[in-house]
Write a protein that holds these residues in place. Structure first.
Motif, PDB file in Angstrom:
ATOM      1  N   THR A  24       0.820  -1.208   0.000  1.00 29.04           N
ATOM      2  CA  THR A  24       0.000   0.000   0.000  1.00 29.04           C
ATOM      3  C   THR A  24       0.857   1.263   0.000  1.00 29.04           C
ATOM      4  O   THR A  24       0.383   2.321  -0.369  1.00 29.04           O
ATOM      5  N   LYS A  25       2.112   1.149   0.427  1.00 27.13           N
ATOM      6  CA  LYS A  25       2.943   2.341   0.559  1.00 27.13           C
ATOM      7  C   LYS A  25       3.640   2.666  -0.758  1.00 27.13           C
ATOM      8  O   LYS A  25       4.860   2.654  -0.864  1.00 27.13           O
ATOM      9  N   ASN A  26       2.810   2.939  -1.753  1.00 29.36           N
ATOM     10  CA  ASN A  26       3.317   3.320  -3.065  1.00 29.36           C
ATOM     11  C   ASN A  26       3.087   4.817  -3.265  1.00 29.36           C
ATOM     12  O   ASN A  26       2.786   5.540  -2.313  1.00 29.36           O
ATOM     13  N   PHE A  27       3.202   5.281  -4.488  1.00 27.34           N
ATOM     14  CA  PHE A  27       3.033   6.709  -4.768  1.00 27.34           C
ATOM     15  C   PHE A  27       1.693   7.221  -4.254  1.00 27.34           C
ATOM     16  O   PHE A  27       1.627   8.246  -3.570  1.00 27.34           O
ATOM     17  N   ASN A  28       0.616   6.510  -4.582  1.00 29.50           N
ATOM     18  CA  ASN A  28      -0.717   6.982  -4.202  1.00 29.50           C
ATOM     19  C   ASN A  28      -0.886   7.051  -2.692  1.00 29.50           C
ATOM     20  O   ASN A  28      -1.519   7.978  -2.171  1.00 29.50           O
ATOM     21  N   TYR A  29      -0.324   6.060  -1.999  1.00 33.26           N
ATOM     22  CA  TYR A  29      -0.414   6.059  -0.535  1.00 33.26           C
ATOM     23  C   TYR A  29       0.231   7.313   0.037  1.00 33.26           C
ATOM     24  O   TYR A  29      -0.374   8.035   0.833  1.00 33.26           O
ATOM     25  N   TRP A  30       1.476   7.587  -0.367  1.00 29.35           N
ATOM     26  CA  TRP A  30       2.201   8.728   0.185  1.00 29.35           C
ATOM     27  C   TRP A  30       1.597  10.050  -0.266  1.00 29.35           C
ATOM     28  O   TRP A  30       1.533  11.019   0.504  1.00 29.35           O
ATOM     29  N   PHE A  31       1.134  10.091  -1.517  1.00 27.48           N
ATOM     30  CA  PHE A  31       0.538  11.324  -2.032  1.00 27.48           C
ATOM     31  C   PHE A  31      -0.722  11.678  -1.240  1.00 27.48           C
ATOM     32  O   PHE A  31      -0.900  12.825  -0.808  1.00 27.48           O
ATOM     33  N   GLU A  32      -1.602  10.691  -1.054  1.00 28.68           N
ATOM     34  CA  GLU A  32      -2.844  10.941  -0.319  1.00 28.68           C
ATOM     35  C   GLU A  32      -2.561  11.298   1.136  1.00 28.68           C
ATOM     36  O   GLU A  32      -3.232  12.153   1.717  1.00 28.68           O
ATOM     37  N   ARG A  33      -1.569  10.647   1.715  1.00 27.55           N
ATOM     38  CA  ARG A  33      -1.220  10.950   3.106  1.00 27.55           C
ATOM     39  C   ARG A  33      -0.705  12.384   3.222  1.00 27.55           C
ATOM     40  O   ARG A  33      -1.053  13.104   4.159  1.00 27.55           O
ATOM     41  N   GLY A  34       0.112  12.801   2.268  1.00 23.54           N
ATOM     42  CA  GLY A  34       0.588  14.178   2.275  1.00 23.54           C
ATOM     43  C   GLY A  34      -0.543  15.166   2.077  1.00 23.54           C
ATOM     44  O   GLY A  34      -0.614  16.204   2.736  1.00 23.54           O
ATOM     45  N   LEU A  35      -1.459  14.819   1.187  1.00 22.48           N
ATOM     46  CA  LEU A  35      -2.589  15.692   0.875  1.00 22.48           C
ATOM     47  C   LEU A  35      -3.487  15.898   2.089  1.00 22.48           C
ATOM     48  O   LEU A  35      -4.037  16.987   2.299  1.00 22.48           O
ATOM     49  N   THR A  48       7.878  13.661  -0.439  1.00 24.43           N
ATOM     50  CA  THR A  48       9.202  13.172  -0.828  1.00 24.43           C
ATOM     51  C   THR A  48       9.149  11.675  -1.100  1.00 24.43           C
ATOM     52  O   THR A  48       9.710  11.187  -2.091  1.00 24.43           O
ATOM     53  N   GLU A  49       8.461  10.934  -0.234  1.00 28.40           N
ATOM     54  CA  GLU A  49       8.299   9.490  -0.447  1.00 28.40           C
ATOM     55  C   GLU A  49       7.529   9.227  -1.744  1.00 28.40           C
ATOM     56  O   GLU A  49       7.848   8.303  -2.497  1.00 28.40           O
ATOM     57  N   ALA A  50       6.503  10.037  -1.986  1.00 26.07           N
ATOM     58  CA  ALA A  50       5.718   9.872  -3.216  1.00 26.07           C
ATOM     59  C   ALA A  50       6.591  10.091  -4.444  1.00 26.07           C
ATOM     60  O   ALA A  50       6.552   9.308  -5.402  1.00 26.07           O
ATOM     61  N   ILE A  51       7.379  11.157  -4.415  1.00 29.76           N
ATOM     62  CA  ILE A  51       8.265  11.465  -5.547  1.00 29.76           C
ATOM     63  C   ILE A  51       9.260  10.327  -5.775  1.00 29.76           C
ATOM     64  O   ILE A  51       9.509   9.916  -6.912  1.00 29.76           O
ATOM     65  N   ASN A  52       9.807   9.815  -4.680  1.00 28.41           N
ATOM     66  CA  ASN A  52      10.801   8.739  -4.792  1.00 28.41           C
ATOM     67  C   ASN A  52      10.194   7.426  -5.282  1.00 28.41           C
ATOM     68  O   ASN A  52      10.906   6.582  -5.837  1.00 28.41           O
ATOM     69  N   SER A  53       8.886   7.243  -5.064  1.00 27.77           N
ATOM     70  CA  SER A  53       8.243   5.989  -5.478  1.00 27.77           C
ATOM     71  C   SER A  53       7.474   6.133  -6.794  1.00 27.77           C
ATOM     72  O   SER A  53       6.795   5.210  -7.226  1.00 27.77           O
ATOM     73  N   TRP A  54       7.605   7.300  -7.428  1.00 22.24           N
ATOM     74  CA  TRP A  54       6.895   7.538  -8.687  1.00 22.24           C
ATOM     75  C   TRP A  54       7.423   6.631  -9.789  1.00 22.24           C
ATOM     76  O   TRP A  54       8.617   6.332  -9.864  1.00 22.24           O
ATOM     77  N   LYS A  55       6.514   6.189 -10.657  1.00 21.11           N
ATOM     78  CA  LYS A  55       6.874   5.373 -11.818  1.00 21.11           C
ATOM     79  C   LYS A  55       6.244   5.978 -13.065  1.00 21.11           C
ATOM     80  O   LYS A  55       5.232   6.680 -12.990  1.00 21.11           O
ATOM     81  N   ASP A  56       6.827   5.671 -14.218  1.00 21.31           N
ATOM     82  CA  ASP A  56       6.338   6.234 -15.481  1.00 21.31           C
ATOM     83  C   ASP A  56       4.854   5.980 -15.691  1.00 21.31           C
ATOM     84  O   ASP A  56       4.139   6.816 -16.249  1.00 21.31           O
ATOM     85  N   SER A  57       4.389   4.823 -15.237  1.00 16.56           N
ATOM     86  CA  SER A  57       2.993   4.445 -15.471  1.00 16.56           C
ATOM     87  C   SER A  57       2.013   5.365 -14.740  1.00 16.56           C
ATOM     88  O   SER A  57       0.836   5.438 -15.091  1.00 16.56           O
ATOM     89  N   ILE A  58       2.491   6.077 -13.734  1.00 19.61           N
ATOM     90  CA  ILE A  58       1.616   6.972 -12.959  1.00 19.61           C
ATOM     91  C   ILE A  58       1.326   8.252 -13.733  1.00 19.61           C
ATOM     92  O   ILE A  58       0.256   8.839 -13.604  1.00 19.61           O
TER      93      ILE A  58
END
Length: 211
Positions: A24-35, A48-58
């Motif tokens: 669950t601790k992927n880009f969306n998890y960290w992004f929503e938590r930050g939001l 920062t965690e969201a940025i580091n876990s970002w992938k092209d598919s996002i």
């Protein structure tokens, strides 16, 4: 009894329990938590965690939003260099990101760079013509530069776009007062108060007109 086997089985069980949490601790998890966080420090960490876990598919737009979010959090902590750097990246990833231009404009304004702030607010308005907040903030920058008529025009536009915009009424009242138009100022201060603007501290001479 095979102790090694029992320990190994227990380890597998623990890993299986942890695996869903890790997933669950992927880009969306960290992004929503930050939001959803109310702490600027936590927002910075989460984005920062969201940025580091970002992938092209996002997609780059979501990455741009993460940089924007972190830039906003940096601004809240008065870390202006870091904020501008993040807004720059957000804009480079998504050149049509009106909010990122406005966010960078806010930083420029707070650093006393009103001309750059006006340029960014203007770009934000070009990209998003109904951006009431950008009109209001550009009005503040114009007011600081002594361009009172331009400021009033922007505040008026902000109010037309967002009826009941208390800050815009308040700001326009301040500018009217600076121009010596006290009746117009009094009307705007009353409208600001009517729409939720709270006059609690740092009461200016203009605001005394309400009393």
């Amino acid at each position: 009894m095979n102790i090694f086997g029992a320990l190994f089985a227990g380890t597998v069980l623990v890993l299986n329990l942890l695996l869903p949490l890790t997933k669950t601790k992927n880009f969306n998890y960290w992004f929503e938590r930050g939001l959803n966080s109310s702490s600027s420090s936590e927002q910075i960490d989460c984005y920062t965690e969201a940025i580091n876990s970002w992938k092209d598919s996002i997609g780059v737009e979501k990455k741009s939003e993460a940089f924007y979010g972190r830039g906003f959090a940096y601004t809240s902590k008065n870390l202006f260099d870091e904020a501008i750097a993040d807004y720059d990246i957000a804009i480079s990833l998504n050149p049509k990101y009106a909010e990122a231009y406005a966010g960078r404009g806010n930083v420029y304004y707070r650093r006393g760079m009103s001309n750059k702030a006006v340029d960014d607010y203007t770009k934000a308005i070009e990209l998003k013509p109904d951006f009431a907040g950008a009109y209001n903030n550009r009005g503040v920058a114009y007011d600081d530069a002594g361009l009172f008529d331009k400021a009033i025009s922007d505040y008026t536009r902000a109010i037309l776009l967002k009826p009941g915009y208390a800050n815009a009424y308040h700001n326009r009242g301040i500018t009217y007062y600076k121009k010596g138009e006290e009746e117009e100022a009094k009307i705007d201060f009353a409208k600001a108060k009517e729409n939720g603007y709270i006059y609690l501290q740092n009461i200016t001479e203009a605001e005394l007109l309400l009393k």
